[in-house]
Design a protein around this motif. Structure first.
Motif, PDB file in Angstrom:
ATOM      1  N   MET A 169      37.419  48.049 104.311  1.00 35.82           N
ATOM      2  CA  MET A 169      38.096  49.305 104.606  1.00 35.82           C
ATOM      3  C   MET A 169      37.289  50.424 103.956  1.00 35.82           C
ATOM      4  SD  MET A 169      42.093  48.599 104.110  1.00 35.82           S
ATOM      5  CE  MET A 169      42.962  47.473 105.147  1.00 35.82           C
ATOM      6  N   GLU A 170      37.421  51.607 104.522  1.00 41.01           N
ATOM      7  CA  GLU A 170      36.698  52.750 103.990  1.00 41.01           C
ATOM      8  C   GLU A 170      37.160  53.068 102.569  1.00 41.01           C
ATOM      9  OE1 GLU A 170      36.789  56.219 106.458  1.00 41.01           O
ATOM     10  OE2 GLU A 170      36.903  54.993 108.252  1.00 41.01           O
ATOM     11  N   MET A 171      36.272  53.730 101.832  1.00 38.02           N
ATOM     12  CA  MET A 171      36.636  54.194 100.493  1.00 38.02           C
ATOM     13  C   MET A 171      37.679  55.300 100.654  1.00 38.02           C
ATOM     14  SD  MET A 171      34.921  52.338  98.485  1.00 38.02           S
ATOM     15  CE  MET A 171      35.157  53.174  96.939  1.00 38.02           C
ATOM     16  N   ALA A 172      38.724  55.241  99.877  1.00 41.16           N
ATOM     17  CA  ALA A 172      39.811  56.199 100.005  1.00 41.16           C
ATOM     18  C   ALA A 172      40.503  56.350  98.655  1.00 41.16           C
ATOM     19  CB  ALA A 172      40.807  55.716 101.049  1.00 41.16           C
ATOM     20  N   THR A 173      41.335  57.391  98.574  1.00 38.97           N
ATOM     21  CA  THR A 173      42.132  57.579  97.370  1.00 38.97           C
ATOM     22  C   THR A 173      43.124  56.425  97.285  1.00 38.97           C
ATOM     23  OG1 THR A 173      43.862  58.842  98.475  1.00 38.97           O
ATOM     24  CG2 THR A 173      41.970  60.101  97.628  1.00 38.97           C
ATOM     25  N   PRO A 174      43.711  56.197  96.103  1.00 40.34           N
ATOM     26  CA  PRO A 174      44.679  55.091  95.993  1.00 40.34           C
ATOM     27  C   PRO A 174      45.827  55.170  97.000  1.00 40.34           C
ATOM     28  CG  PRO A 174      44.025  55.829  93.818  1.00 40.34           C
ATOM     29  CD  PRO A 174      43.408  56.793  94.809  1.00 40.34           C
ATOM     30  N   ASN A 175      46.347  56.379  97.239  1.00 40.18           N
ATOM     31  CA  ASN A 175      47.434  56.525  98.218  1.00 40.18           C
ATOM     32  C   ASN A 175      46.960  56.216  99.629  1.00 40.18           C
ATOM     33  OD1 ASN A 175      49.282  57.216  96.266  1.00 40.18           O
ATOM     34  ND2 ASN A 175      49.067  59.426  96.597  1.00 40.18           N
ATOM     35  N   GLU A 176      45.767  56.715  99.967  1.00 42.45           N
ATOM     36  CA  GLU A 176      45.217  56.430 101.291  1.00 42.45           C
ATOM     37  C   GLU A 176      44.917  54.943 101.440  1.00 42.45           C
ATOM     38  OE1 GLU A 176      41.865  59.051 101.134  1.00 42.45           O
ATOM     39  OE2 GLU A 176      42.875  60.603 102.294  1.00 42.45           O
ATOM     40  N   GLN A 177      44.413  54.341 100.365  1.00 38.89           N
ATOM     41  CA  GLN A 177      44.105  52.911 100.399  1.00 38.89           C
ATOM     42  C   GLN A 177      45.377  52.098 100.617  1.00 38.89           C
ATOM     43  OE1 GLN A 177      40.909  51.641 100.178  1.00 38.89           O
ATOM     44  NE2 GLN A 177      41.822  49.720 100.774  1.00 38.89           N
ATOM     45  N   GLN A 178      46.470  52.490  99.943  1.00 41.76           N
ATOM     46  CA  GLN A 178      47.735  51.781 100.112  1.00 41.76           C
ATOM     47  C   GLN A 178      48.234  51.926 101.549  1.00 41.76           C
ATOM     48  OE1 GLN A 178      50.815  52.863  97.361  1.00 41.76           O
ATOM     49  NE2 GLN A 178      52.331  51.554  98.336  1.00 41.76           N
ATOM     50  N   GLU A 179      48.123  53.124 102.100  1.00 48.02           N
ATOM     51  CA  GLU A 179      48.551  53.340 103.477  1.00 48.02           C
ATOM     52  C   GLU A 179      47.685  52.525 104.442  1.00 48.02           C
ATOM     53  OE1 GLU A 179      48.918  56.952 106.702  1.00 48.02           O
ATOM     54  OE2 GLU A 179      49.145  57.436 104.583  1.00 48.02           O
ATOM     55  N   GLN A 180      46.373  52.491 104.196  1.00 45.35           N
ATOM     56  CA  GLN A 180      45.480  51.688 105.033  1.00 45.35           C
ATOM     57  C   GLN A 180      45.850  50.212 104.946  1.00 45.35           C
ATOM     58  OE1 GLN A 180      41.478  52.586 103.785  1.00 45.35           O
ATOM     59  NE2 GLN A 180      41.335  54.401 105.077  1.00 45.35           N
ATOM     60  N   ASN A 181      46.134  49.748 103.724  1.00 48.70           N
ATOM     61  CA  ASN A 181      46.526  48.347 103.545  1.00 48.70           C
ATOM     62  C   ASN A 181      47.813  48.037 104.303  1.00 48.70           C
ATOM     63  OD1 ASN A 181      44.346  47.592 101.946  1.00 48.70           O
ATOM     64  ND2 ASN A 181      45.413  48.025 100.036  1.00 48.70           N
ATOM     65  N   GLU A 182      48.782  48.943 104.226  1.00 50.58           N
ATOM     66  CA  GLU A 182      50.046  48.742 104.927  1.00 50.58           C
ATOM     67  C   GLU A 182      49.831  48.734 106.441  1.00 50.58           C
ATOM     68  OE1 GLU A 182      52.593  51.830 103.424  1.00 50.58           O
ATOM     69  OE2 GLU A 182      52.778  50.867 101.458  1.00 50.58           O
ATOM     70  N   ASN A 183      49.028  49.691 106.934  1.00 52.53           N
ATOM     71  CA  ASN A 183      48.740  49.743 108.371  1.00 52.53           C
ATOM     72  C   ASN A 183      47.972  48.506 108.813  1.00 52.53           C
ATOM     73  OD1 ASN A 183      50.016  52.210 108.674  1.00 52.53           O
ATOM     74  ND2 ASN A 183      48.130  53.388 108.470  1.00 52.53           N
ATOM     75  N   TYR A 184      47.030  48.104 108.000  1.00 55.31           N
ATOM     76  CA  TYR A 184      46.243  46.910 108.306  1.00 55.31           C
ATOM     77  C   TYR A 184      47.151  45.683 108.369  1.00 55.31           C
ATOM     78  CZ  TYR A 184      42.947  43.082 107.710  1.00 55.31           C
ATOM     79  OH  TYR A 184      42.251  41.921 107.862  1.00 55.31           O
TER      80      TYR A 184
END
Length: 164
Positions: A91-106
């Motif tokens: 996954m792309e590098m992202a802020t912790p909040n963005e990373q959590q959202e990406q993880n949830e979407n993934y």
């Protein structure tokens, strides 16, 4: 080492990510992923002499990996899937909040894909990897017009599931 072996190992090294992606879609446990990886490599080695285009082996690797995975699932009479934390997909590098959202979407996407049958999973995996309808048709053994229709229906189905 023979040149054939060197060539095979070079291709395997460059394209092993494909096998990991297929394993991600079909298997949950690390042991099943490792077992299937070994089986796919074995099947690739067995069919390597018949590989026509050694310059572009990705479609061949996808076809062997998907068919081997489906065979293993049918043989074991069970389907397991993986957690997002086991993901081999980057996954792309992202802020912790963005990373959590990406993880949830993934995870939501993975769960939606998990509900598909084996062939539909394969079609969507190849579609998400930007394969053309013709290439997908060749790998899964259907006509390209049938692939187009299936992708359209699968996209609608997945969109409905993801909106819930």
């Amino acid at each position: 080492m023979k040149s054939n072996q060197k060539e095979f190992l070079k291709i395997l090294s460059a394209y092993q990510g494909i096998i990991h992606k297929v394993n991600q879609i079909y298997f949950k446990s690390k042991i099943d992923k490792e077992d299937n990886f070994q089986e796919v490599v074995y099947q690739l080695w067995r069919s390597f002499p018949s590989l026509q285009n050694k310059e572009k082996p990705a479609s061949w690797i996808y076809a062997v990996a998907i068919n081997t995975s489906i065979s293993k699932i049918r043989q074991d009479s069970r389907i397991e899937f993986c957690d997002a934390s086991d993901s081999a997909l980057d996954m792309e590098m992202a802020t912790p909040n963005e990373q959590q959202e990406q993880n949830e979407n993934y995870q939501r996407l993975i769960n939606a894909l998990y509900k598909l049958n084996e062939i539909d999973k394969s079609i969507m995996l190849l579609y998400m990897e930007d394969y053309s309808y013709e290439e997908i048709a060749e790998i899964v053994g259907m006509s390209s017009s049938n692939i187009g229709m299936k992708i359209h229906r699968l996209k609608n189905r997945l969109q409905k599931q993801l909106k819930k």
